[in-house]
Scaffold this active site. Structure first.
Site, PDB file in Angstrom:
ATOM      1  N   ASP A   1       0.833  -1.196   0.000  1.00  0.00           N
ATOM      2  CA  ASP A   1       0.000   0.000   0.000  1.00  0.00           C
ATOM      3  C   ASP A   1       0.876   1.258   0.000  1.00  0.00           C
ATOM      4  OD1 ASP A   1      -1.256  -2.325   0.901  1.00  0.00           O
ATOM      5  OD2 ASP A   1      -2.718  -1.242   2.100  1.00  0.00           O
TER       6      ASP A   1
ATOM      7  N   HIS B   1      -0.718   4.652  -0.459  1.00  0.00           N
ATOM      8  CA  HIS B   1      -1.548   5.685   0.170  1.00  0.00           C
ATOM      9  C   HIS B   1      -1.110   7.118  -0.131  1.00  0.00           C
ATOM     10  CE1 HIS B   1      -4.500   3.395   2.333  1.00  0.00           C
ATOM     11  NE2 HIS B   1      -3.579   2.627   2.918  1.00  0.00           N
TER      12      HIS B   1
ATOM     13  N   ASP C   1      -4.717   0.149  -2.548  1.00  0.00           N
ATOM     14  CA  ASP C   1      -4.658   1.288  -1.629  1.00  0.00           C
ATOM     15  C   ASP C   1      -3.658   2.330  -2.123  1.00  0.00           C
ATOM     16  OD1 ASP C   1      -6.649   0.313  -0.073  1.00  0.00           O
ATOM     17  OD2 ASP C   1      -5.476   0.083   1.761  1.00  0.00           O
TER      18      ASP C   1
ATOM     19  N   ASN D   1      -9.311  -1.655  -0.468  1.00  0.00           N
ATOM     20  CA  ASN D   1     -10.524  -1.173   0.185  1.00  0.00           C
ATOM     21  C   ASN D   1     -10.683   0.331   0.046  1.00  0.00           C
ATOM     22  OD1 ASN D   1      -8.186  -1.388   2.059  1.00  0.00           O
ATOM     23  ND2 ASN D   1      -9.553  -0.370   3.503  1.00  0.00           N
ATOM     24  N   HIS D   2      -9.579   1.074  -0.082  1.00  0.00           N
ATOM     25  CA  HIS D   2      -9.703   2.534  -0.213  1.00  0.00           C
ATOM     26  C   HIS D   2     -10.119   2.943  -1.619  1.00  0.00           C
ATOM     27  CE1 HIS D   2      -8.439   4.027   3.756  1.00  0.00           C
ATOM     28  NE2 HIS D   2      -7.873   2.833   3.839  1.00  0.00           N
TER      29      HIS D   2
ATOM     30  N   HIS E   1      -5.586  -7.898  -2.279  1.00  0.00           N
ATOM     31  CA  HIS E   1      -5.308  -6.828  -1.321  1.00  0.00           C
ATOM     32  C   HIS E   1      -5.448  -7.324   0.121  1.00  0.00           C
ATOM     33  CE1 HIS E   1      -4.940  -2.848   0.367  1.00  0.00           C
ATOM     34  NE2 HIS E   1      -6.089  -3.005   1.008  1.00  0.00           N
TER      35      HIS E   1
END
Length: 503
Positions: free
Chosen positions: A172, A174, A212, A247-248, A348
């Protein structure tokens, strides 16, 4: 952050089918109102939580921020005016209602030493200028190409892939462009050049980014465009780049912007301006560079000198880009929810036996239809339950990714689920799984579950743990290596771990 439960029945109206992960009266009315209020409440004098890039905001900060926003919208945009507003916003005495939260709050650190950016004389924190240049270059490049959101071919979107070169898994990221550039350099996949251009140098290597990309950081769209750019270059060179849905990504497609930073809203508005017609290319690039430079400087100085941000405009731009059918949602529709490369499956959060039995190609296709806003016979495609709808979905499950299980029985259950999943996918005795989603305090590892489960989310984003960048390299012969520093060319920089070892 927690998953939202899926509605019991599929809604059919276009508004409600925008990816509602829980029942509500409309798909965006309530959520947009909450997000708008939250965006207005984000103080330019905010303090950062160590574990996330969401900001802890007290009631008095909310009042000061609303005053700041009103003043900023009418200001002439000069740096001096913005700095004086920030100083005025931080001066009032703190009210009694947030005094408790202030007792343990340490003074903000001094801003990093400045360095000149590539824009017209705007000063940005030291080390940020490369990210600003790369972000502006790849965003403009993707807009000029006009290929963002193009539907992939059947071969490009296949869930089962055989490759000859090495495979690199990156966890991830981000919204942290600087850390992403670093980890891709560690893996020997890219080189940066003057002016912000990034070139794929990985040859026939395959990159799998574990999802993510969004939230908790300021350079989300720049990362989407960077991945789009190097994917095209990699395929031309005989390699490939895959991105997984996290999930994001699902949260943003569902209109849930709780983890979006103020800087990311600024970037979204800048991207919307970049797509408009009527300006010369050089004028657009200069404007984009200035906006990104101001955004970076404001993040480092507590809001001083940042670009003005109208909450309603920012929210509208965000929804237009990320709602199913929007340009960035269509780009995310090219991502895989689950992927098999050689004898390794990537997801993920993780794949469970029920996902493998249902079919990972089918899960990928259903998620893609939702992201593209595909019309169906009874309305618009909604979010697939097995992919994004609950704690046992592909993007949300954490059944495998714990660093320490509570007891031997919990680990035995996880091990049984993993073995059954790998068996259903017919990956053979050397089959393994790679997951992200859960930051690992000990870095990339396969410390339990018989060494068959690799966890590659190290929390490298500054919005998570700001950890040392690291990734997993899988050689064609099955050997696994953890790459953890700046020069992957020598054996001393690689931690070698056999495919089925718990060492």
């Amino acid at each position: 952050e927690r998953p939202r439960s899926m509605p019991a029945t599929t809604t059919t109206t276009a508004a409600a089918a925008h990816g509602a992960l829980r029942p509500r009266r409309s798909a965006h009315a309530q959520r947009s109102a909450r997000t708008l209020s939250s965006l207005k409440a984000r103080s330019p004098n905010r303090r950062r939580s160590h574990s996330s890039n969401c900001w802890e905001v007290s009631p008095s900060q909310i009042r000061r921020t609303l005053n700041f926003a009103a003043a900023a919208s009418s200001a002439n945009g000069s740096a001096a005016s913005a700095e004086s507003e920030a100083e005025a916003a931080s001066s009032p005495a703190q009210s009694a209602e947030d005094a408790n939260s202030a007792t343990d709050e340490s003074p903000p650190p001094p801003p990093p030493p400045p360095s000149a950016s590539a824009s017209s004389g705007i000063v940005v924190p030291l080390g940020s200028e490369d990210a600003v240049r790369v972000a502006a270059h790849v965003m403009q490049q993707c807009v000029e190409w006009g290929t963002l959101g193009s539907s992939p071919s059947e071969d490009e979107f296949s869930a089962i892939n055989q490759v000859d070169g090495r495979v690199v898994a990156v966890g991830d990221v981000h919204g942290d462009l600087s850390q992403t550039l670093r980890v891709l350099k560690i893996a020997g996949l890219i080189e940066e050049y003057v002016g912000g251009a990034v070139e794929w140098v990985g040859g026939d290597a395959t990159l799998v980014q574990m999802g993510d990309v969004l939230d908790r950081g300021d350079f989300e769209i720049a990362l989407i465009c960077l991945i789009h750019s190097i994917r095209k270059q990699a395929r031309d060179a005989g390699g490939n780049v895959f991105v997984l849905t996290g999930n994001h990504e699902a949260l943003n497609a569902n209109g849930d912007f709780r983890y979006v930073t103020r800087g990311a809203f600024v970037e979204t508005c800048a991207f919307a301006e970049l797509q408009k017609e009527g300006k010369e290319v050089e004028e657009k690039k200069a404007s984009l560079l200035d906006t990104l430079a101001l955004m970076v400087r404001a993040a480092a100085t507590g809001g001083a000198g940042g670009p003005p941000l109208d909450p309603t405009t920012a929210l509208r731009a965000r929804i237009n880009a990320f709602a199913p059918g929007g340009i960035l949602a269509r780009e995310m529709a090219t991502y895989h929810t689950a992927l098999v490369v050689n004898d390794t499956v990537f997801a993920h959060g993780g794949l469970l036996p029920m996902h493998a039995s249902y079919g990972i190609d089918k899960i990928n296709q259903e998620t893609g239809r939702w992201m593209r806003g595909t019309r169906t016979g009874d309305g618009q495609a909604g979010p697939p339950r097995l992919a994004v709808g609950g704690p046992e979905s592909v993007v949300w499950t954490r059944v495998y990714s714990k660093e320490r299980f509570a007891d031997p029985f919990e680990e035995a259950r996880a091990n049984e689920l993993l073995d059954n999943t790998l068996s259903l996918l017919k990956l053979g005795s050397d089959g393994r799984m790679v997951v992200g989603h859960t930051p690992q305090m000990q870095g990339v590892n396969n410390q339990n579950l018989g060494g068959k489960l690799w966890k590659v989310d190290v929390g490298m984003s500054s919005g998570v743990l700001d950890a040392l960048p690291a990734c997993l390299e899988l050689a064609p012969d099955g050997e696994a290596q953890v790459l953890t520093n700046w020069n992957p060319s020598t054996s001393a920089n690689r931690t070698s771990v056999s495919a089925n070892s718990e060492e």
